[in-house]
Motif scaffolding. Structure first.
Motif, PDB file in Angstrom:
ATOM      1  N   UNK A  87       0.844  -1.185   0.000  1.00  0.00           N
ATOM      2  CA  UNK A  87       0.000   0.000   0.000  1.00  0.00           C
ATOM      3  C   UNK A  87       0.888   1.246   0.000  1.00  0.00           C
ATOM      4  N   UNK A  88       0.504   2.254  -0.785  1.00  0.00           N
ATOM      5  CA  UNK A  88       1.284   3.488  -0.891  1.00  0.00           C
ATOM      6  C   UNK A  88       0.389   4.685  -0.586  1.00  0.00           C
ATOM      7  N   UNK A  89       0.921   5.634   0.163  1.00  0.00           N
ATOM      8  CA  UNK A  89       0.232   6.886   0.426  1.00  0.00           C
ATOM      9  C   UNK A  89       1.154   8.025  -0.024  1.00  0.00           C
ATOM     10  N   UNK A  90       0.692   8.820  -0.961  1.00  0.00           N
ATOM     11  CA  UNK A  90       1.502   9.906  -1.513  1.00  0.00           C
ATOM     12  C   UNK A  90       0.845  11.251  -1.212  1.00  0.00           C
ATOM     13  N   UNK A  91       1.555  12.331  -1.572  1.00  0.00           N
ATOM     14  CA  UNK A  91       1.012  13.669  -1.408  1.00  0.00           C
ATOM     15  C   UNK A  91       0.995  14.163   0.034  1.00  0.00           C
ATOM     16  N   UNK A  92       1.911  13.660   0.872  1.00  0.00           N
ATOM     17  CA  UNK A  92       1.986  14.068   2.272  1.00  0.00           C
ATOM     18  C   UNK A  92       3.016  15.191   2.399  1.00  0.00           C
ATOM     19  N   UNK A  93       2.626  16.359   2.882  1.00  0.00           N
ATOM     20  CA  UNK A  93       3.525  17.504   3.062  1.00  0.00           C
ATOM     21  C   UNK A  93       3.656  17.811   4.543  1.00  0.00           C
ATOM     22  N   UNK A  94       4.892  17.858   5.030  1.00  0.00           N
ATOM     23  CA  UNK A  94       5.153  18.123   6.446  1.00  0.00           C
ATOM     24  C   UNK A  94       5.670  19.547   6.630  1.00  0.00           C
ATOM     25  N   UNK A  95       5.009  20.276   7.532  1.00  0.00           N
ATOM     26  CA  UNK A  95       5.434  21.634   7.880  1.00  0.00           C
ATOM     27  C   UNK A  95       6.198  21.599   9.196  1.00  0.00           C
ATOM     28  N   UNK A  96       6.806  22.708   9.550  1.00  0.00           N
ATOM     29  CA  UNK A  96       7.608  22.798  10.771  1.00  0.00           C
ATOM     30  C   UNK A  96       6.762  22.456  11.982  1.00  0.00           C
ATOM     31  N   UNK A  97       7.254  21.489  12.767  1.00  0.00           N
ATOM     32  CA  UNK A  97       6.593  21.125  14.000  1.00  0.00           C
ATOM     33  C   UNK A  97       5.345  20.279  13.824  1.00  0.00           C
ATOM     34  N   UNK A  98       5.025  19.870  12.638  1.00  0.00           N
ATOM     35  CA  UNK A  98       3.784  19.124  12.394  1.00  0.00           C
ATOM     36  C   UNK A  98       3.934  17.674  12.834  1.00  0.00           C
ATOM     37  N   UNK A  99       2.908  17.141  13.479  1.00  0.00           N
ATOM     38  CA  UNK A  99       2.842  15.733  13.865  1.00  0.00           C
ATOM     39  C   UNK A  99       1.709  15.086  13.068  1.00  0.00           C
ATOM     40  N   UNK A 100       2.036  14.589  11.880  1.00  0.00           N
ATOM     41  CA  UNK A 100       1.018  14.048  10.981  1.00  0.00           C
ATOM     42  C   UNK A 100       0.718  12.596  11.323  1.00  0.00           C
ATOM     43  N   UNK A 101      -0.563  12.214  11.181  1.00  0.00           N
ATOM     44  CA  UNK A 101      -0.973  10.838  11.405  1.00  0.00           C
ATOM     45  C   UNK A 101      -1.569  10.281  10.119  1.00  0.00           C
ATOM     46  N   UNK A 102      -1.030   9.148   9.668  1.00  0.00           N
ATOM     47  CA  UNK A 102      -1.510   8.504   8.446  1.00  0.00           C
ATOM     48  C   UNK A 102      -1.732   7.029   8.742  1.00  0.00           C
ATOM     49  N   UNK A 103      -2.970   6.603   8.828  1.00  0.00           N
ATOM     50  CA  UNK A 103      -3.306   5.192   9.027  1.00  0.00           C
ATOM     51  C   UNK A 103      -3.370   4.482   7.673  1.00  0.00           C
ATOM     52  N   UNK A 104      -3.030   3.212   7.679  1.00  0.00           N
ATOM     53  CA  UNK A 104      -2.969   2.441   6.429  1.00  0.00           C
ATOM     54  C   UNK A 104      -3.738   1.143   6.608  1.00  0.00           C
ATOM     55  N   UNK A 105      -4.590   0.810   5.628  1.00  0.00           N
ATOM     56  CA  UNK A 105      -5.320  -0.457   5.613  1.00  0.00           C
ATOM     57  C   UNK A 105      -4.776  -1.303   4.468  1.00  0.00           C
ATOM     58  N   UNK A 106      -4.391  -2.559   4.761  1.00  0.00           N
ATOM     59  CA  UNK A 106      -3.786  -3.435   3.762  1.00  0.00           C
ATOM     60  C   UNK A 106      -4.744  -4.579   3.410  1.00  0.00           C
ATOM     61  N   UNK A 107      -4.663  -5.027   2.155  1.00  0.00           N
ATOM     62  CA  UNK A 107      -5.505  -6.111   1.665  1.00  0.00           C
ATOM     63  C   UNK A 107      -4.684  -7.385   1.525  1.00  0.00           C
ATOM     64  N   UNK A 108      -5.243  -8.494   1.951  1.00  0.00           N
ATOM     65  CA  UNK A 108      -4.559  -9.776   1.800  1.00  0.00           C
ATOM     66  C   UNK A 108      -4.460 -10.163   0.322  1.00  0.00           C
ATOM     67  N   UNK A 109      -3.342 -10.767  -0.050  1.00  0.00           N
ATOM     68  CA  UNK A 109      -3.179 -11.242  -1.432  1.00  0.00           C
ATOM     69  C   UNK A 109      -3.780 -12.618  -1.616  1.00  0.00           C
ATOM     70  N   UNK A 110      -4.008 -13.345  -0.553  1.00  0.00           N
ATOM     71  CA  UNK A 110      -4.636 -14.659  -0.612  1.00  0.00           C
ATOM     72  C   UNK A 110      -5.813 -14.694   0.344  1.00  0.00           C
ATOM     73  N   UNK A 111      -6.809 -15.534   0.059  1.00  0.00           N
ATOM     74  CA  UNK A 111      -7.965 -15.598   0.954  1.00  0.00           C
ATOM     75  C   UNK A 111      -7.567 -16.084   2.341  1.00  0.00           C
TER      76      UNK A 111
END
Length: 590
Positions: A87-111
């Motif tokens: 999984x890829x998340x793009x377009x994240x810009x960090x400013x001075x002192x910023x504490x960014x939170x990015x949660x990620x959900x992944x999909x199984x490749x096999x059942x």
């Protein structure tokens, strides 16, 4: 004074800390699967898009990751874990002192692994124990053919395609219509981060008889019978081997690709299964039923023994390479027209092969280009003649090399043996598909060059599955034989459970006869130009993830040299040059 100066410096340092802290930034978040469960040991890579610098951290038992002291700028996050799609998340810009939170959900490749019998029956969960998965299918139906033959317990391809010996309309129990019935086991076990051992072993059977799929046996059980006493005879890669589909093992890396060795599907077979609108089904696909396209010129070569296979993917682009080592016996050969056992020189097998595949995806479009070269390819002809049919010129009566007659006793007992043509084959294939929901469009084209073999095989040479050739032809082609195969079709999803598929296939060959006397008046031979055509239409409905039912029809016909059943002497035509084959049935896959 000194004490005052020390307090002043300490005050300045304390005052500067907040300002320094505000120049850095941080990223954190939680990685979960599609059910919301936390995933541990996920490799989370943070990439500074501006500088290209990366940092990789691993999630803890709660699926958390955190990176402190990051520079300002643009970032990209990539999460990777075995058994899940990256999984890829793009377009994240960090400013001075910023504490960014990015949660990620992944999909199984096999059942998921099956937890109960109810799950097995109603979902697509896997039968997996300790990393080893059991899989398989059972596919059977009922069909009618306008020009067919009786079935036998070794045949695994049904009766949909026009057959050189088919002569009567009849109802049949049709095996393996959408998928080959069979069983297999596969596994993938990580031994180092990003490195795994992989293996696969699978075999096909006839669903009516339970016998191993065996194309060669369909020939030998008809040896010595008159042509109208045959049951279905076919040529194919499955010859009663314990694992007649694949058996291989190797190493897989998340970064460097997968390398395996053993009996494996040819690159052309992989492409056929991917780009055939009918998915290689025996009942509704010419290129699935007949392996000429998949094998790069010969149906027996849709699978390669003793072969190395390498595959790697980089973003949307993938590459494959394959090499087969020579194996088996080359038999005994002589160029003399009056040769004997004393003058027959033992030969070595030179049946090595190699191929390449380059392809990729762009949005909803995908395409592949495949090249294959196979030396000493064997194409088995009709069953050998016997006491009941010696007076009928339906096949060469010579047990031969270069079709030169052998006088006296056969060097090889013809009982339980096969008879075939040997060629060196080269093929280039281009195929593509495009998804325009709910439609999928497919198209492909292959060009095949066939020549008499550079290194001849002789009487007693080994064929697939341990069968021996009592008759071998190394100079069957007057000149280079050129074969072209093209196909197209579409799948339409009526709803989430029901789809309809239309397919069209054509094979063409050139005039490779010398002299080129090919016409209805002069009489056709199998070395004359000709065409084979097939069109099919079928409906498939899934009652559950595992069980579906289908109904459809295939119509095929041949003309010119492809309508000639036997390549020797005056042209011996097909009993009928067409076949109409409606089929209904069901499949259970796991």
């Amino acid at each position: 004074m000194r004490r005052a100066n020390l307090f002043m410096l300490l005050w300045l340092a304390i005052g500067a800390l907040p300002a320094w802290a505000q120049t850095g930034a941080s990223l954190s978040g939680v990685v979960t699967d599609q059910t919301g469960a936390a995933l541990r040991d996920v490799a989370v890579t943070l990439k500074n898009v501006d500088t290209g610098v990366t940092r990789t951290i691993t999630t803890d038992g709660g699926g958390h990751y955190q990176a402190l002291g990051l520079p300002l700028g643009r970032f990209e996050i990539r999460a990777a874990k075995q058994g899940f799609t990256d999984e890829t998340r793009a377009g994240i810009s960090l400013a001075a002192g910023e504490n960014a939170m990015v949660d990620i959900k992944m999909q199984r490749t096999t059942p998921d692994v099956c937890a109960s019998g109810r799950e097995f029956a109603t979902t697509d969960c896997t039968l997996t124990w300790h990393g080893i998965t059991l899989y398989g299918a059972y596919d059977i139906g009922v069909g009618w053919v306008s020009h067919g033959l009786p079935e036998n317990g070794y045949n695994y391809e049904g009766a949909s395609l026009v057959n050189r010996n088919g002569y009567e309309h009849r109802f049949l129990i049709a095996p393996n219509n959408l998928q080959q019935t069979g069983l297999g086991i596969r596994g993938k076990e990580e031994f180092l981060p990003g490195w795994s051992v992989v293996f696969n072993a699978s075999t096909g059977i006839n669903p009516q008889s339970g016998l191993l799929a065996n194309a060669s046996a369909t020939q030998t059980i008809n040896n010595g019978l008159p042509r109208k006493s045959y049951s279905y005879t076919i040529d194919g890669a499955r010859a009663g081997q314990p694992f007649n589909d694949e058996i291989y093992g190797g190493i897989s890396s998340t970064h460097f690709g997968t390398l395996t060795f053993g009996r494996q599907r040819a690159l052309g077979t992989d492409a056929m299964l991917l780009y055939d609108p009918a998915g290689g089904s025996y009942a509704f696909s010419y290129i699935g039923y007949n392996g000429t396209m998949a094998g790069g010129g010969d149906t027996e070569d849709s699978r390669w023994d003793d072969a190395l296979k390498y595959r790697i993917a980089y973003g949307p682009v993938h590459f494959g390479a394959m090499y087969k080592f020579a194996d088996g016996s080359g038999g005994c050969y002589s160029a003399s027209t009056a040769w004997t056992a004393a003058t027959c020189t033992p030969e070595s097998a030179h049946n090595n092969a190699y191929g390449f595949d380059l392809g990729g995806d762009y949005g909803k479009f995908s395409a592949d280009v495949v090249f294959q070269q196979y030396n000493q390819a064997i194409s088995v002809l009709n069953p050998l003649l016997g006491p009941q049919s010696l007076s009928a010129p339906y096949q060469s009566t010579t047990n031969s090399i270069n079709t030169n007659p052998i006088n006296g006793a056969n060097l090889i007992d013809p009982n339980n043996t096969v008879y075939g043509i040997v060629t060196d084959n080269r093929a280039v294939m281009v195929a593509a598909k495009y998804t325009w929901h709910p439609l999928k469009f497919f198209a492909g084209y292959e060009y095949i060059w066939q020549n008499n073999p550079k290194d001849p095989l002789g009487v007693g040479a080994s064929d697939q599955g341990g069968y021996i050739m009592s008759g071998v032809e190394d100079n069957n082609l007057d000149t280079q034989k050129l074969v072209q195969i093209w196909w197209t079709g579409a799948k339409y999803a009526i709803d989430s459970k029901t789809g309809i598929t239309f397919s069209w296939y054509q094979q063409r060959q050139n005039d490779f006869r010398l002299p080129p006397t090919c016409s209805p008046e002069a009489g056709f031979r199998s070395s004359c130009a000709g065409t084979l055509n097939e069109g099919s239409l079928y409906l498939d409905h899934h009652f559950t993830k595992r069980f579906d039912a289908f109904a459809g029809i295939a119509y095929s016909w041949v003309s010119g040299g492809l309508a000639i059943a036997i390549p020797h002497g005056p042209g011996v035509p097909y009993f009928s040059n067409n076949n109409c084959a409606p089929t209904v049935g069901g499949r259970f896959a796991f």
